[in-house]
Design an enzyme around this catalytic site. Sequence first.
Site, short mmCIF file in Angstrom:
data_model
loop_
_atom_site.label_atom_id
_atom_site.label_comp_id
_atom_site.label_asym_id
_atom_site.label_seq_id
_atom_site.Cartn_x
_atom_site.Cartn_y
_atom_site.Cartn_z
CD GLU A 117 -2.87 -1.26 2.29
OE1 GLU A 117 -2.40 -1.77 3.32
OE2 GLU A 117 -4.03 -0.84 2.20
CD GLU A 137 -3.69 -5.99 3.63
OE1 GLU A 137 -3.80 -6.73 2.62
OE2 GLU A 137 -3.06 -4.92 3.62
C1 LIG Z 1 -3.28 -1.81 7.18
C2 LIG Z 1 -2.69 -2.96 6.44
O1 LIG Z 1 -3.42 -3.12 5.26
C3 LIG Z 1 -2.75 -4.20 7.29
C4 LIG Z 1 -1.63 -5.12 7.02
O2 LIG Z 1 -0.66 -4.82 6.37
S1 LIG Z 1 -1.78 -6.61 7.73
C5 LIG Z 1 -0.29 -7.45 7.40
C6 LIG Z 1 -0.24 -7.94 6.00
N1 LIG Z 1 0.91 -8.74 5.85
C7 LIG Z 1 0.83 -10.07 5.96
O3 LIG Z 1 -0.22 -10.63 6.16
C8 LIG Z 1 2.12 -10.81 5.82
C9 LIG Z 1 2.25 -11.80 6.93
N2 LIG Z 1 3.51 -12.51 6.87
C10 LIG Z 1 3.71 -13.53 6.03
O4 LIG Z 1 2.86 -13.92 5.26
C11 LIG Z 1 5.03 -14.21 6.13
O5 LIG Z 1 5.50 -14.04 7.45
C12 LIG Z 1 6.08 -13.67 5.15
C13 LIG Z 1 5.66 -14.05 3.74
C14 LIG Z 1 6.17 -12.15 5.28
C15 LIG Z 1 7.47 -14.27 5.49
O6 LIG Z 1 7.39 -15.64 5.50
P1 LIG Z 1 8.64 -16.57 5.95
O7 LIG Z 1 9.84 -16.11 5.26
O8 LIG Z 1 8.17 -17.97 5.79
O9 LIG Z 1 8.90 -16.25 7.48
P2 LIG Z 1 7.89 -16.32 8.71
O10 LIG Z 1 8.40 -17.34 9.67
O11 LIG Z 1 6.48 -16.37 8.29
O12 LIG Z 1 8.12 -14.87 9.33
C16 LIG Z 1 9.37 -14.49 9.88
C17 LIG Z 1 9.11 -13.71 11.14
O13 LIG Z 1 8.51 -12.46 10.77
C18 LIG Z 1 7.36 -12.23 11.52
N3 LIG Z 1 6.41 -11.48 10.68
C19 LIG Z 1 6.05 -11.75 9.42
N4 LIG Z 1 5.20 -10.82 8.98
C20 LIG Z 1 5.02 -9.95 9.98
C21 LIG Z 1 4.25 -8.76 10.12
N5 LIG Z 1 3.51 -8.27 9.12
N6 LIG Z 1 4.29 -8.12 11.30
C22 LIG Z 1 5.06 -8.60 12.31
N7 LIG Z 1 5.80 -9.71 12.23
C23 LIG Z 1 5.77 -10.37 11.07
C24 LIG Z 1 6.85 -13.63 11.83
O14 LIG Z 1 6.00 -13.63 12.95
C25 LIG Z 1 8.13 -14.37 12.09
O15 LIG Z 1 8.54 -14.09 13.40
P3 LIG Z 1 9.33 -15.19 14.27
O16 LIG Z 1 10.59 -15.45 13.53
O17 LIG Z 1 9.50 -14.51 15.58
O18 LIG Z 1 8.43 -16.38 14.34
#
Ligand SMILES: C[C@H](O)CC(=O)SCCNC(=O)CCNC(=O)[C@H](O)C(C)(C)COP(=O)(O)OP(=O)(O)OC[C@H]1O[C@@H](n2cnc3c(N)ncnc32)[C@H](O)[C@@H]1OP(=O)(O)O
Length: 723
Positions: A117, A137
């Site tokens: 975004e 999301e």
């Molecule tokens: C207002 C907005 O529109 C709202 C938002 O943006 S909501 C958030 C949208 N983003 C997401 O949904 C992404 C979520 N994350 C993921 O899908 C996956 O973590 C990823 C693709 C980024 C990385 O995957 P991968 O490399 O397999 O590592 P993964 O183990 O999942 O994550 C690594 C670490 O980052 C953390 N992390 C990942 N995304 C995060 C996030 N958005 N916020 C905080 N921590 C996050 C995980 O909890 C993990 O922490 P840990 O090592 O302490 O367990």
Amino acid sequence: MGSKGRTVMEVGADGVALITIINPPVNSLSLDVLHSLKESYDEALRRNDVKAIVVTGAKGKFSGGFDITAFGSLQGGKVEQPKPGYISVEIVTNTLEAAKKPSVAAIDGLALGGGLEIAMACHARISTPTAQLGLPELQLGIIPGFGGTQRLPRLVGLAKSLEMMLTSKSVKGQEACNLGLVDAVVSPNELISTARKWALDILDRRKPWVASLHKNDKIEPLGEAREIFKFARAQTRKQAPNLKHPLVCIDVVEEGVVSGPMAGVWKEAEAFQGLLHSDTCKALVHIFFAQRGTSKVPGITDKGFMPRKVTKVGVVGGGLMGSGIATSLVLSNYQVILKEVNEKFLEAGVGRVKANLQSRVKKGVMTPEKFEKTMTLLKGVLDYESFRDVDMVIEAVIEKISLKQEIFSDLEKYCPPHCILATNTSTIDLNLIGEKTRSHKRIIGAHFFSPAHVMPLLEIVRTQHTSPQVIVDLIDVGKKIKKTPVVVGNCTGFAVNRMFFPYTQAGLLLVERGTNVYQIDKAITNFGMPMGPFRLVDLVGFGVAIATGTQFVVNFPERTYKSMLIPLMQEDKRAGETTGKGFYLYDDNRKARPDPELKKYIEKARSISGVTADPKLVSLPEKNIIEMIFLPVVNEACRVLDEGIAVKAADLDIASVMGMGFPPYRGGLIFWADSLGSKYIYSRLNEWSEMYGDFFKPCAYLAERAAKGIPLGTPSAQGKARL
Ligand SMILES: C[C@H](O)CC(=O)SCCNC(=O)CCNC(=O)[C@H](O)C(C)(C)COP(=O)(O)OP(=O)(O)OC[C@H]1O[C@@H](n2cnc3c(N)ncnc32)[C@H](O)[C@@H]1OP(=O)(O)O
């Protein structure tokens, strides 16, 4: 709370300010990062030596989106919430997009959620080919909240943007470029320099200065748009009937199309706030962290063991499970030696792996070249000679103790001393399997779920002898083959089969007392399970159901409901889907329909059990069906926790979601149970145990939690791990 993340700004001799988001591990957007981003922008806009801006993320990751770890404190009111629209309007729209100096996003690695975004508010985007861009999301029970619902449709069109948001799937650099989401794709080492030049080109009007929010050429005309919304709503209602937030997302996108983008941004801000506090969001965020928490095992993964390298894996048995496991392994580039007892079985086993891979080629997710290459990783054998240099063996033969014992003795003779010896048994005690060996330290359970190359869960079973190194090794292999590993203790049925055993049992008890088979299945699927207990028994097959049932009768006689319904039907050659009939009748397309004939078996089983139909159970409301089926499952899950078979409640939540299809938006079994409360569950089970017997009797753990009013998922004061 200390500062969580920041941005840094460096101004180059070219007059371009490079703003870098820094918040490891994924450069998530905490409120601190967002405030700092605004400050950097304000400074860049103020300074006379800055002509243009490039935004990027540290260490090859743009940003993984809004900081999910902050959701809890925002929901609990522990931190002050920015006023609605502050981020999406004040920062993203009024500061970034409306800036009088052009900005370009330089995207490598992740640009997800809020990350994308921010990038979409820049005036152009450059990415690497491997960058992943998406708005996932909805997977967290919310909608994009920084203007994504408005900008994505304006960059890629309504149909594609709705697809991306509703499926939470991301796209890679080149596809993003074809869609219009990014403007150019370059290699990582050219990324920043290209973006800098692009920003200056915009300033000099050699490249267009585009504010995504006001772009109009990609949005379909209103008539067509209405059709797209209609279709998306129908699909959503069908695929996710229990979820509201996907429909909210469609409404918000529509608002922007009908009333203009700023109206859309405001509606988005309001809806986002509401959804952030929803039960669905809380449950899905719990699942997000619970899933990442399964591979953190106290006393095992915190002791500094590094996973050893596993290159070659032996799989013993090429049946349905063995071939599925082999498929998973070769798909992740492991060399696999598949062993069978004769040519015919071997050919069938190798054939199954081939068919599994070919179906990927047919679906277009694997190229024919990759298929050929993957097949070369598989070697079929009839003896153990090629096991002399394997790093791990997974035994997947039929559930016969003597056979498994013999195999493990052979493995001990042929495999090198470092080799991990894993069994895929789902019922047999691991200590028995290894009884004839001196290799107890390296014996471990690798319990896959059928079909093994599809189901996401891997139950890792440790005994009191299994060494931590071997557990760490298997967790690593599990992750590499894209499974979620859950480490559990050794007992009949381990965690998943054990806690879900009462699922079918409760169904049988209800049916013998008058509840309709099909109403039960319907109530359970309405609750969100992929299938009810009877459809599931049909799928698994009565042979397996009876074999597992026997194990439970032997091990937990006091709480196993002994019904003859399934054996009676099996005697009549109705043994489930593969025989064309079980609790349902199946046509050639494996479509299930009810069978009126079922009545006669139920009556017979009822008379053997000596029970009669209970009018209350004959017309049981859906809510009560759900509780009478699931609260016994919760009760058994409590025993699993109490005995230390599972390390933590969240592991059972993941095991229920990934092993049994429990709806993730309910947060998994224990999380859901805690939404009802331990007191309530205890009193319901108690009441039923007085009416219908010990099958329902609440266990000590539940009784204690109810008496003290403690949630079931709260860890015990002193860990009671039996291992
Ligand atoms: C207002 C907005 O529109 C709202 C938002 O943006 S909501 C958030 C949208 N983003 C997401 O949904 C992404 C979520 N994350 C993921 O899908 C996956 O973590 C990823 C693709 C980024 C990385 O995957 P991968 O490399 O397999 O590592 P993964 O183990 O999942 O994550 C690594 C670490 O980052 C953390 N992390 C990942 N995304 C995060 C996030 N958005 N916020 C905080 N921590 C996050 C995980 O909890 C993990 O922490 P840990 O090592 O302490 O367990």
